[in-house]
Design an enzyme around this catalytic site. Structure first.
Site, PDB file in Angstrom:
ATOM      1  N   HIS A 224       7.500  10.083  -5.989  1.00 23.40           N
ATOM      2  CA  HIS A 224       8.066  11.410  -6.298  1.00 23.40           C
ATOM      3  C   HIS A 224       9.331  11.582  -5.440  1.00 23.40           C
ATOM      4  CE1 HIS A 224       8.199  15.484  -7.612  1.00 23.40           C
ATOM      5  NE2 HIS A 224       7.097  15.975  -7.066  1.00 23.40           N
ATOM      6  N   HIS A 263      10.974   7.451 -15.158  1.00 18.99           N
ATOM      7  CA  HIS A 263      10.523   8.843 -15.091  1.00 18.99           C
ATOM      8  C   HIS A 263       9.442   9.054 -16.137  1.00 18.99           C
ATOM      9  CE1 HIS A 263      10.648  13.210 -14.941  1.00 18.99           C
ATOM     10  NE2 HIS A 263      11.267  13.060 -13.787  1.00 18.99           N
ATOM     11  N   ASP A 317      16.790  10.730  -8.033  1.00 22.82           N
ATOM     12  CA  ASP A 317      16.803  10.189  -6.674  1.00 22.82           C
ATOM     13  C   ASP A 317      17.825   9.074  -6.477  1.00 22.82           C
ATOM     14  OD1 ASP A 317      14.796  11.736  -5.361  1.00 22.82           O
ATOM     15  OD2 ASP A 317      13.326  10.767  -6.652  1.00 22.82           O
TER      16      ASP A 317
HETATM   17  N1  CMC Z   1      10.916  -0.224 -11.610  1.00 21.17           N
HETATM   18  C1  CMC Z   1      10.303  -1.193 -12.319  1.00 21.17           C
HETATM   19  N2  CMC Z   1       9.396  -0.954 -13.268  1.00 21.17           N
HETATM   20  C2  CMC Z   1       9.091   0.320 -13.524  1.00 21.17           C
HETATM   21  C3  CMC Z   1       9.705   1.378 -12.846  1.00 21.17           C
HETATM   22  C4  CMC Z   1      10.660   1.071 -11.848  1.00 21.17           C
HETATM   23  N3  CMC Z   1      11.266   2.014 -11.148  1.00 21.17           N
HETATM   24  N4  CMC Z   1       9.219   2.545 -13.302  1.00 21.17           N
HETATM   25  C5  CMC Z   1       8.319   2.227 -14.249  1.00 21.17           C
HETATM   26  N5  CMC Z   1       8.246   0.890 -14.384  1.00 21.17           N
HETATM   27  C6  CMC Z   1       7.400   0.153 -15.323  1.00 21.17           C
HETATM   28  C7  CMC Z   1       5.983  -0.009 -14.772  1.00 21.17           C
HETATM   29  O1  CMC Z   1       5.875  -1.162 -13.975  1.00 21.17           O
HETATM   30  C8  CMC Z   1       5.185  -0.084 -16.044  1.00 21.17           C
HETATM   31  O2  CMC Z   1       5.330  -1.372 -16.578  1.00 21.17           O
HETATM   32  P1  CMC Z   1       4.141  -2.072 -17.419  1.00 21.17           P
HETATM   33  O3  CMC Z   1       3.953  -1.192 -18.631  1.00 21.17           O
HETATM   34  O4  CMC Z   1       4.687  -3.404 -17.736  1.00 21.17           O
HETATM   35  O5  CMC Z   1       2.953  -2.074 -16.506  1.00 21.17           O
HETATM   36  C9  CMC Z   1       5.911   0.882 -16.968  1.00 21.17           C
HETATM   37  O6  CMC Z   1       7.251   0.936 -16.494  1.00 21.17           O
HETATM   38  C10 CMC Z   1       5.322   2.276 -16.974  1.00 21.17           C
HETATM   39  O7  CMC Z   1       5.160   2.686 -15.621  1.00 21.17           O
HETATM   40  P2  CMC Z   1       4.204   3.876 -15.176  1.00 21.17           P
HETATM   41  O8  CMC Z   1       4.047   3.835 -13.710  1.00 21.17           O
HETATM   42  O9  CMC Z   1       2.951   3.889 -16.006  1.00 21.17           O
HETATM   43  O10 CMC Z   1       5.040   5.114 -15.665  1.00 21.17           O
HETATM   44  P3  CMC Z   1       4.958   6.572 -15.073  1.00 21.17           P
HETATM   45  O11 CMC Z   1       5.380   7.481 -16.117  1.00 21.17           O
HETATM   46  O12 CMC Z   1       3.624   6.803 -14.467  1.00 21.17           O
HETATM   47  O13 CMC Z   1       6.010   6.411 -13.886  1.00 21.17           O
HETATM   48  C11 CMC Z   1       7.412   6.866 -12.115  1.00 21.17           C
HETATM   49  C12 CMC Z   1       6.941   7.302 -13.504  1.00 21.17           C
HETATM   50  C13 CMC Z   1       8.527   7.789 -11.680  1.00 21.17           C
HETATM   51  C14 CMC Z   1       6.246   6.973 -11.132  1.00 21.17           C
HETATM   52  C15 CMC Z   1       7.923   5.388 -12.162  1.00 21.17           C
HETATM   53  O14 CMC Z   1       8.990   5.279 -13.065  1.00 21.17           O
HETATM   54  C16 CMC Z   1       8.318   4.861 -10.787  1.00 21.17           C
HETATM   55  O15 CMC Z   1       7.469   4.417 -10.015  1.00 21.17           O
HETATM   56  N6  CMC Z   1       9.648   4.945 -10.436  1.00 21.17           N
HETATM   57  C17 CMC Z   1      10.090   4.575  -9.111  1.00 21.17           C
HETATM   58  C18 CMC Z   1       9.895   5.727  -8.155  1.00 21.17           C
HETATM   59  C19 CMC Z   1      10.880   6.856  -8.403  1.00 21.17           C
HETATM   60  O16 CMC Z   1      12.064   6.624  -8.535  1.00 21.17           O
HETATM   61  N7  CMC Z   1      10.384   8.080  -8.389  1.00 21.17           N
HETATM   62  C20 CMC Z   1      11.198   9.287  -8.570  1.00 21.17           C
HETATM   63  C21 CMC Z   1      10.889   9.988  -9.860  1.00 21.17           C
HETATM   64  S1  CMC Z   1      12.132  11.196 -10.342  1.00 21.17           S
HETATM   65  C22 CMC Z   1      12.150  12.409  -9.132  1.00 21.17           C
HETATM   66  C23 CMC Z   1      10.887  13.079  -8.915  1.00 21.17           C
HETATM   67  O17 CMC Z   1      10.361  13.779  -9.787  1.00 21.17           O
HETATM   68  O18 CMC Z   1      10.375  12.977  -7.803  1.00 21.17           O
END
Ligand code: CMC
Length: 380
Positions: A224, A263, A317
């Site tokens: 987050h 996201h 971010d």
């Molecule tokens: N780098 C590499 N792969 C990613 C990333 C990333 N930053 N984000 C998602 N993926 C991949 C993940 O590995 C998964 O792949 P697979 O289907 O092959 O297993 C797929 O995309 C779906 O990921 P998820 O974790 O199920 O998706 P989510 O909707 O739960 O994730 C998230 C959202 C923000 C947690 C994720 O994109 C992430 O971890 N990003 C990096 C951390 C980040 O930048 N967070 C800030 C979010 S925006 C500001 C805020 O609200 O705080």
């Protein structure tokens, strides 16, 4: 609701758990509006104070309303001596996010009526928490650096006052405006994890301090608001812009997450990232930090090539890291900046929840065994 009607959604994806009149997000087209106004228009034309008024009142203020709102906010800039003593009792090497979470919780004990939960009381408490949290951050940072505390200056805007209390000198107009834009772009964002945490807590009719404290605890996680610090750590690890591609490709090969990308809602570029990218470029030019901007840009290009098809683009971010670095903030103050701004959104949601409350109480899908015989401890 019968068992058959219950559905399980891991991470509550796609579940509509609250109604709001504050922010609208279209994740496919990359649109964010506060009360119907595009985030880009607010970033270029509004101020943080006006944006908070908008979020809390669901309309833009008149000139006299904005003046009164600003006056009220500024009258709460100052931290009481007891709170300053509490901050100085924290270990100097504590993480600022832990200090902020603890001190916002502690504010309740210096409120004569901390549990008052009428909508009007919640608005007043929100105003106080919003106004005084910059002082918590600045006092702790100066205390850990062994510097004199700089009292708040109520003649300054929210943005200018924070930078003044932190650095001990009045910021330039350009720095103040840049910081103000960061505050506007981070002010609210639908039912993100920390906002949900705040709404869940206030839905028990607990108190505003508990709700905001819970939200701070949620925000600090690396998935987050903690991601902006993760982005900066990555940028620091990449020696030059020419190394960016190999660095990111190696992370991808190792199945590591690239901080600042992806996201739950946006499957296009986060419009806040677009605003902050422009700001980061300008600030990087002005402050001699183009290497950080160029490295970010190179990472974005690699990610676009590798991940755009999966709907993974830069989020808020990503460019906020370079922006905060150019403003001169230390790495562990990046996520606290998200707190300063998001208190506006958390509070607005707490108020909305109180206006039409119903306890949050989802259910679990029990997947364990049944009819298990109890075995006495001697026979296990
Ligand atoms: N780098 C590499 N792969 C990613 C990333 C990333 N930053 N984000 C998602 N993926 C991949 C993940 O590995 C998964 O792949 P697979 O289907 O092959 O297993 C797929 O995309 C779906 O990921 P998820 O974790 O199920 O998706 P989510 O909707 O739960 O994730 C998230 C959202 C923000 C947690 C994720 O994109 C992430 O971890 N990003 C990096 C951390 C980040 O930048 N967070 C800030 C979010 S925006 C500001 C805020 O609200 O705080």
């Amino acid at each position: 609701m019968s068992t058959a009607e219950k559905t399980f959604s891991k991470g509550l994806e796609g579940v509509v758990a609250a109604q709001t009149e504050m922010s609208f997000i279209n994740g496919t087209e990359g649109i964010l509006e506060y009360v119907g106004i595009a985030i880009g228009d607010l970033a270029s034309q509004s101020s943080f104070e006006e944006t908070v008024f908008l979020l809390w009142n669901k309309r833009l203020p008149t000139a006299s309303e904005l003046e009164a709102f600003t006056k009220d906010l500024r009258s709460h800039y100052t931290l009481c001596d007891e709170m300053i003593t509490q901050i100085k009792s924290c270990p100097k090497d504590a993480e600022p996010m832990h200090v902020i979470r603890s001190m916002i919780s502690m504010l309740a004990m210096y409120d004569t009526d901390p549990n008052a939960n009428s909508v009007e009381a919640a608005r007043q408490k929100s105003m106080r928490i919003l106004a005084v949290t910059p002082a918590i951050v600045a006092v702790f940072d100066r205390y850990r650096r062994g510097l004199e505390i700089v009292p708040a200056d109520p003649s300054l805007s929210f943005a200018a006052n924070f930078l003044y209390m932190l650095n001990g000198e009045k910021p330039t107009e350009a720095m103040t405006r840049a910081f103000d834009i960061c505050m506007i772009t981070h002010a609210d964002h639908g039912l993100n994890n920390s906002t949900f945490a705040a709404r869940v807590v206030i839905s028990t009719l607990s108190d505003v301090y508990s709700a905001i404290t819970a939200a701070v605890g949620s925000l600090r996680g690396p998935l987050h608001g903690g991601a902006n610090e993760g982005v900066m750590k990555m940028l620091n690890q990449i020696p030059t812009v020419d190394d960016a591609e190999a660095f990111v490709m190696n992370m991808i090969k190792n199945k590591e997450r690239i901080m600042g990308f992806g996201h739950r809602v946006y499957k296009a570029k986060d419009p806040r990232a677009s605003e902050l990218m422009t700001l980061a470029k300008q600030l990087a030019e002005d402050t001699g930090n183009m290497d950080f901007y160029n490295k970010s840009n190179a990472i974005e290009k690699v990610m676009e090539r590798e991940y755009a098809a999966k709907g993974i683009y830069p989020n808020v971010d990503f460019y906020s890291a370079t922006t905060y670095h150019c403003i001169g903030l230390k790495l562990d103050l990046f996520t606290p900046m998200f707190v300063l701004a998001r208190i506006a959104g958390w509070s607005g949601h707490v108020i909305e929840q109180l206006e039409d409350n119903r306890l949050f109480r989802p259910t679990t899908d029990y997947v364990g065994p049944h009819d298990v015989a109890y075995v006495s401890i001697d026979n296990r």
